[in-house]
Design an enzyme around this catalytic site. Structure first.
Site, PDB file in Angstrom:
ATOM      1  N   HIS A 157     -43.292 -18.976   6.770  1.00 17.05           N
ATOM      2  CA  HIS A 157     -43.654 -18.598   8.154  1.00 17.05           C
ATOM      3  C   HIS A 157     -43.370 -19.740   9.137  1.00 17.05           C
ATOM      4  O   HIS A 157     -44.004 -19.819  10.191  1.00 17.05           O
ATOM      5  CB  HIS A 157     -45.131 -18.202   8.268  1.00 17.05           C
ATOM      6  CG  HIS A 157     -45.615 -17.316   7.164  1.00 17.05           C
ATOM      7  ND1 HIS A 157     -45.562 -15.954   7.230  1.00 17.05           N
ATOM      8  CD2 HIS A 157     -46.143 -17.626   5.951  1.00 17.05           C
ATOM      9  CE1 HIS A 157     -46.055 -15.436   6.095  1.00 17.05           C
ATOM     10  NE2 HIS A 157     -46.397 -16.444   5.310  1.00 17.05           N
ATOM     11  N   SER A 278     -22.767 -31.359  27.318  1.00 19.58           N
ATOM     12  CA  SER A 278     -22.968 -30.427  28.424  1.00 19.58           C
ATOM     13  C   SER A 278     -22.202 -30.929  29.628  1.00 19.58           C
ATOM     14  O   SER A 278     -22.061 -32.133  29.839  1.00 19.58           O
ATOM     15  CB  SER A 278     -24.469 -30.345  28.742  1.00 19.58           C
ATOM     16  OG  SER A 278     -24.664 -29.956  30.093  1.00 19.58           O
ATOM     17  N   LYS A 284     -26.957 -34.490  26.762  1.00 14.98           N
ATOM     18  CA  LYS A 284     -26.970 -33.443  25.749  1.00 14.98           C
ATOM     19  C   LYS A 284     -26.009 -33.672  24.585  1.00 14.98           C
ATOM     20  O   LYS A 284     -24.900 -34.159  24.751  1.00 14.98           O
ATOM     21  CB  LYS A 284     -26.607 -32.102  26.394  1.00 14.98           C
ATOM     22  CG  LYS A 284     -27.676 -31.593  27.336  1.00 14.98           C
ATOM     23  CD  LYS A 284     -28.825 -30.972  26.600  1.00 14.98           C
ATOM     24  CE  LYS A 284     -28.541 -29.496  26.398  1.00 14.98           C
ATOM     25  NZ  LYS A 284     -29.555 -28.877  25.576  1.00 14.98           N
TER      26      LYS A 284
END
Ligand code: ARG
Length: 458
Positions: A157, A278, A284
């Site tokens: 999970h 980016s 980035k």
């Protein structure tokens, strides 16, 4: 009148719009090589049974070799009026050899010809994908060897569950790709049955020898029912389905590493050469390759449904709808091939951020199950032990500490069977060391599996 190979009964030329609408040369040209191989085997068989002479056979075979060379050199011009690669090659042959060329299609239809080509193509595609899967497995096994000491949290999970060695993760992927390879091998058996000689749909009155062509083309068997094989694309659906499962495995690996590469996790660093930046945010570094592996998986899955929908409403036997099968087949193959080509370098080049992983390795009660099993070994019924450890976890949460920070008195007040030795199982490192069942993520079982895989594919 029409100039078509099938034009005898037509009084009018085909409308140019129909030619453009019905052509497949724009996407089936890549079948040229297997088409020529299939035709050469067919010509050998025709000579063997006396339907053409040995001299005609030799002319056909050597002219087909010339045509193969022309195609490889990019010298064959595509003409919409010739519809597909099969007619391009046959018309070139006839141009050169006249009546001898006109004999090649004896005892054969384009229906079994196309099926034969597609099976030869699919067989080679299976072998290519298998080879690439092996490279991916090797990359994971090498990493497993490298990362065998690193302890990682494992999740259910996406919540911290139990600790395992990093190598256990890498071998988990190796196993998934192993099942993919087994599926491909199984699919290959059904691909490797010859359609050639089924002719249009009912076979032929000519004394052809289907065993002979099957053997020449490396097929293991001959399809027993001409109607069935004329309409059969099951093997292609199977292959593309296998490809979509491979893509699904690649996609969930990609997804996991995208999460691990995030600032929030920070478990993994990807090589600069496999990331992009980016155009506006200077800081980035994005996992685009992994994202595209995940994204391209959607295409492969769509290809499976395209094929299933394509065949679902077809009456026996050949229907022209089947011309569209190639688009899905080629797209799925190209896409998965591209993903598999880029994966091994990424797998090898990524670095686990061990310091960062270690910083939080004792968070999340990864040792709770180990403590419960410690109690079980002292005779506590499992459900009682589960409840006891659950209460201790709640107590730690209240005090903002870990299980190993609890004093012996605290622990004993929860269960008086606990003694000093409990500290040998508490803490994530002790918990992973305690794992010993076959196939588990602890040291000895993981060593055993690393050795198994190194022996098999290392
Ligand atoms: N271009 C077609 C294909 O690739 C050839 C099939 C020809 N068969 C036929 N009955 N028209 O599938």
């Amino acid at each position: 009148m029409t100039g078509k190979a099938w034009g005898g009964r037509f009084q009018e030329a085909t409308d140019a719009r129909v030619e453009r609408f019905t052509e497949s040369i724009s996407f089936d040209a890549r079948l040229a090589d297997v088409d020529i191989t299939g035709s050469q085997a067919h010509a050998r068989m025709l000579a063997k049974v006396g339907l053409i002479s040995d001299d005609e056979r030799d002319q056909i075979i050597s002219e087909l070799d010339n045509i193969r060379g022309e195609i490889e050199r990019g010298e064959m011009k595509h003409e919409t009026s010739l519809e597909d690669i099969h007619m391009h090659i046959e018309s070139r042959l006839t141009e050169r050899l006249g009546d001898t060329g006109r004999k090649l299609h004896t005892g054969r239809s384009r229906n079994d010809q196309v099926s034969t080509d597609l099976k030869l193509y699919t067989r080679a595609a299976i072998d290519r994908i298998d080879e690439l899967l092996l490279d991916v497995q090797k990359a994971f096994v090498e990493r497993a060897d490298r990362d065998r000491e690193i302890v990682m949290p494992a999740y259910t999970h996406l919540q911290r569950a139990m600790p395992v060695l990093a190598a256990h993760y890498w071998l988990a992927y190796t196993e998934k790709f192993e099942r993919d390879r087994q599926r491909l091998a199984d699919c290959r058996r059904r691909v490797n049955v010859s359609p050639l000689g089924a002719a249009a749909l009912a076979g032929t009155s000519l004394p052809i020898d289907r065993q002979e062509t099957a053997q020449l083309l490396g097929f293991e068997d001959v399809a027993r029912n001409s109607l069935d094989v004329s309409s059969d694309r099951d093997y292609m659906v199977e292959f593309v389905l296998d490809l979509s499962l491979i893509a699904a495995h690649l996609s969930s690996w990609a997804e996991e590493w995208i999460i691990w590469f995030s600032c929030e996790f920070g478990f993994i660093q990807l090589p600069d050469a496999f990331t992009t930046g980016s155009s506006i945010m200077p800081q980035k570094k994005n996992p685009d390759v992994l994202e595209l592996i995940r994204g391209k998986t959607a295409r492969v899955m769509a290809d499976v449904s395209q094929l299933l929908v394509l065949i679902k409403g077809l009456p026996m036997a050949y229907n022209r709808d089947l011309q569209e099968d190639k688009l899905a087949l080629f797209d799925a193959f190209d896409t998965v091939e591209a993903c598999l080509e880029v994966a091994p370098a990424l797998i090898a080049g990524a670095e686990l951020q061990v310091d960062r992983i270690n910083e939080k390795i004792d968070d999340g009660f990864l040792d709770a199950t180990a403590l419960m099993e410690y109690l079980i070994k002292r005779g506590v019924p499992m459900r009682t032990g589960h409840g006891t450890v659950g209460k201790l976890v709640a107590e730690c949460e209240g005090r903002n500490c870990q299980l190993k920070d609890l004093s012996l008195e605290d622990l004993q007040s929860a269960c008086d069977l606990i003694d000093e030795s409990v500290y040998d199982v508490l803490g994530t490192r002790n918990a992973v060391a305690a794992l010993q069942s076959f196939g588990s993520g602890g040291k000895a079982p993981v060593e055993e599996q690393v050795a198994y895989w190194q022996e098999r594919i290392g």
